[in-house]
Write a protein that holds these residues in place. Sequence first.
Motif, PDB file in Angstrom:
ATOM      1  N   ASP A  17       1.643 -15.867   2.816  1.00 41.57           N
ATOM      2  CA  ASP A  17       1.964 -16.212   1.430  1.00 41.57           C
ATOM      3  C   ASP A  17       0.833 -15.783   0.493  1.00 41.57           C
ATOM      4  O   ASP A  17       1.077 -15.270  -0.605  1.00 41.57           O
ATOM      5  CB  ASP A  17       2.203 -17.711   1.292  1.00 41.57           C
ATOM      6  N   LEU A  18      -0.401 -15.990   0.922  1.00 41.68           N
ATOM      7  CA  LEU A  18      -1.557 -15.630   0.111  1.00 41.68           C
ATOM      8  C   LEU A  18      -1.589 -14.125  -0.156  1.00 41.68           C
ATOM      9  O   LEU A  18      -1.817 -13.678  -1.291  1.00 41.68           O
ATOM     10  CB  LEU A  18      -2.834 -16.067   0.823  1.00 41.68           C
ATOM     11  N   LEU A  19      -1.330 -13.336   0.862  1.00 37.83           N
ATOM     12  CA  LEU A  19      -1.309 -11.881   0.706  1.00 37.83           C
ATOM     13  C   LEU A  19      -0.178 -11.444  -0.218  1.00 37.83           C
ATOM     14  O   LEU A  19      -0.372 -10.605  -1.109  1.00 37.83           O
ATOM     15  CB  LEU A  19      -1.162 -11.206   2.069  1.00 37.83           C
ATOM     16  N   ALA A  20       1.005 -12.002  -0.029  1.00 41.59           N
ATOM     17  CA  ALA A  20       2.175 -11.584  -0.805  1.00 41.59           C
ATOM     18  C   ALA A  20       2.014 -11.885  -2.289  1.00 41.59           C
ATOM     19  O   ALA A  20       2.607 -11.202  -3.134  1.00 41.59           O
ATOM     20  CB  ALA A  20       3.428 -12.269  -0.264  1.00 41.59           C
ATOM     21  N   GLN A  21       1.207 -12.899  -2.620  1.00 41.43           N
ATOM     22  CA  GLN A  21       1.062 -13.322  -4.005  1.00 41.43           C
ATOM     23  C   GLN A  21      -0.174 -12.757  -4.691  1.00 41.43           C
ATOM     24  O   GLN A  21      -0.457 -13.100  -5.841  1.00 41.43           O
ATOM     25  CB  GLN A  21       1.020 -14.854  -4.065  1.00 41.43           C
ATOM     26  N   ALA A  22      -0.895 -11.839  -4.030  1.00 38.82           N
ATOM     27  CA  ALA A  22      -2.173 -11.372  -4.565  1.00 38.82           C
ATOM     28  C   ALA A  22      -2.020 -10.669  -5.911  1.00 38.82           C
ATOM     29  O   ALA A  22      -2.848 -10.827  -6.807  1.00 38.82           O
ATOM     30  CB  ALA A  22      -2.866 -10.454  -3.563  1.00 38.82           C
ATOM     31  N   ARG A  23      -0.961  -9.846  -6.062  1.00 38.43           N
ATOM     32  CA  ARG A  23      -0.661  -9.216  -7.354  1.00 38.43           C
ATOM     33  C   ARG A  23       0.857  -9.153  -7.491  1.00 38.43           C
ATOM     34  O   ARG A  23       1.559  -8.858  -6.519  1.00 38.43           O
ATOM     35  CB  ARG A  23      -1.276  -7.814  -7.471  1.00 38.43           C
ATOM     36  N   PRO A  24       1.388  -9.370  -8.700  1.00 43.13           N
ATOM     37  CA  PRO A  24       2.834  -9.559  -8.833  1.00 43.13           C
ATOM     38  C   PRO A  24       3.673  -8.306  -9.026  1.00 43.13           C
ATOM     39  O   PRO A  24       4.851  -8.318  -8.689  1.00 43.13           O
ATOM     40  CB  PRO A  24       2.942 -10.448 -10.078  1.00 43.13           C
ATOM     41  N   THR A  25       3.120  -7.226  -9.569  1.00 41.35           N
ATOM     42  CA  THR A  25       3.968  -6.108  -9.983  1.00 41.35           C
ATOM     43  C   THR A  25       4.199  -5.087  -8.877  1.00 41.35           C
ATOM     44  O   THR A  25       5.293  -4.549  -8.738  1.00 41.35           O
ATOM     45  CB  THR A  25       3.372  -5.421 -11.232  1.00 41.35           C
ATOM     46  N   ALA A  26       3.176  -4.782  -8.105  1.00 43.54           N
ATOM     47  CA  ALA A  26       3.285  -3.724  -7.089  1.00 43.54           C
ATOM     48  C   ALA A  26       4.192  -4.178  -5.949  1.00 43.54           C
ATOM     49  O   ALA A  26       3.804  -4.982  -5.103  1.00 43.54           O
ATOM     50  CB  ALA A  26       1.899  -3.374  -6.551  1.00 43.54           C
ATOM     51  N   VAL A  27       5.407  -3.651  -5.912  1.00 47.80           N
ATOM     52  CA  VAL A  27       6.397  -4.110  -4.937  1.00 47.80           C
ATOM     53  C   VAL A  27       6.015  -3.717  -3.515  1.00 47.80           C
ATOM     54  O   VAL A  27       6.442  -4.343  -2.554  1.00 47.80           O
ATOM     55  CB  VAL A  27       7.803  -3.581  -5.305  1.00 47.80           C
ATOM     56  N   ASN A  28       5.189  -2.665  -3.357  1.00 42.71           N
ATOM     57  CA  ASN A  28       4.763  -2.261  -2.013  1.00 42.71           C
ATOM     58  C   ASN A  28       4.034  -3.381  -1.292  1.00 42.71           C
ATOM     59  O   ASN A  28       4.052  -3.456  -0.064  1.00 42.71           O
ATOM     60  CB  ASN A  28       3.846  -1.035  -2.091  1.00 42.71           C
ATOM     61  N   LEU A  29       3.381  -4.252  -2.037  1.00 39.88           N
ATOM     62  CA  LEU A  29       2.680  -5.381  -1.446  1.00 39.88           C
ATOM     63  C   LEU A  29       3.657  -6.303  -0.723  1.00 39.88           C
ATOM     64  O   LEU A  29       3.503  -6.588   0.471  1.00 39.88           O
ATOM     65  CB  LEU A  29       1.922  -6.137  -2.540  1.00 39.88           C
ATOM     66  N   ALA A  30       4.680  -6.762  -1.442  1.00 39.18           N
ATOM     67  CA  ALA A  30       5.674  -7.642  -0.821  1.00 39.18           C
ATOM     68  C   ALA A  30       6.438  -6.917   0.274  1.00 39.18           C
ATOM     69  O   ALA A  30       6.777  -7.504   1.311  1.00 39.18           O
ATOM     70  CB  ALA A  30       6.631  -8.168  -1.884  1.00 39.18           C
ATOM     71  N   TRP A  31       6.716  -5.624   0.049  1.00 38.93           N
ATOM     72  CA  TRP A  31       7.438  -4.834   1.049  1.00 38.93           C
ATOM     73  C   TRP A  31       6.669  -4.785   2.365  1.00 38.93           C
ATOM     74  O   TRP A  31       7.237  -4.982   3.452  1.00 38.93           O
ATOM     75  CB  TRP A  31       7.657  -3.418   0.510  1.00 38.93           C
ATOM     76  N   ALA A  32       5.373  -4.539   2.298  1.00 45.84           N
ATOM     77  CA  ALA A  32       4.570  -4.433   3.519  1.00 45.84           C
ATOM     78  C   ALA A  32       4.481  -5.774   4.237  1.00 45.84           C
ATOM     79  O   ALA A  32       4.592  -5.839   5.468  1.00 45.84           O
ATOM     80  CB  ALA A  32       3.167  -3.921   3.176  1.00 45.84           C
ATOM     81  N   VAL A  33       4.295  -6.856   3.466  1.00 48.03           N
ATOM     82  CA  VAL A  33       4.218  -8.176   4.091  1.00 48.03           C
ATOM     83  C   VAL A  33       5.550  -8.538   4.745  1.00 48.03           C
ATOM     84  O   VAL A  33       5.592  -9.089   5.847  1.00 48.03           O
ATOM     85  CB  VAL A  33       3.785  -9.236   3.063  1.00 48.03           C
TER      86      VAL A  33
END
Length: 351
Positions: A92-108
């Motif tokens: 959860d901490l990683l997924a919420q680190a920055r809100p706009t870059a969708v690659n972040l949530a995609w990778a998690v």
Amino acid sequence: MQTTLPAVPTPDDAALWHGGRLYLADQRLLPDRAEFLALDDAPGVAEAIRAMVVRGAPAIGVAAAYGVVLAARTAYRAAGPAWHDAITPDLDLLAQARPTAVNLAWAVRRMAGLIARLDAADPEPALLAEALSIHAEDRAANRRMGDLGAGLITGPTDVITHCNAGAIATGGYGTALGVIRSAYAVGKVRRVYADETRPWMQGARLTAWELMDSGIPVTLQADGAAASLMAGGGVGWVIVGSDRIAANGDVANKIGTYGLAILARYHGVKVMVAAPTSTVDMDLSCGGDIPIEERDPEELLSCGGRRLAPAGCAARNPVFDVTPAALVDAIVTERGVVLAPTLEKMRALMG
């Protein structure tokens, strides 16, 4: 897996896994100093993403994937066979680190999908293999985008780019700069005009550094200078990356991209967006649904540690803006090119 760690980061070294640790090129220091930040746990990776040690949507996704590996190590050491429950807070901490870059949530999400299939044994080897695959896939996607994007340019021509969408913002080679590299290699690009990109100056600090390192002619300009450059002729394309693309082809990118696209349309200059399909968010119908990150106003009120504005001055600091699909001539992904993007064309691309 990385077997040797370079003495200093190069443009291709945004994130490296070496000796059981994640090394991130500290992009806040470039180009004055090229240094790695070594990380051993997921909270450290999340903070590095938030603090812009690593930036650029694909590179953020790669870093997050490695962050999950570190989270798994911590969870297994703390909880043994019950590591599945112990890892959740770090995800959860990683997924919420920055809100706009969708690659972040995609990778998690991709890493979480593998986690759900793993048993109670040590998850680190399987998750590391997956993170390394995400990294390698991004490099290969960038090379493919480079070739596809270069094929759209009839040059030789000058191009403008905004912010940094190069190797340092990805798993390697770059998205927008990957297109520029490939096009320059076949004589289609004469010169790159890099917007300085206030307030973090990614164009001045990173894009100019990358292009000079590659021997590609680059001229830095103030963000407000693009209109006069286009009016003089000779610029054929604006080429940028993206942090999130909505289902209808609206594009979120570094603040200032929207205005640049309006100027391009007026002057008959084409706009190309280069981004992997991991940046496309088909769950968002249009750009108005994209969450736009707002950062500390102090980033705008100061520069290089020196305050610019008078005390008490108010400021707004949106990090991204949304360029409507109607202003985009081409979206280039590793799966193919979408010309004049629409919902139907984006659906066809994404299957």
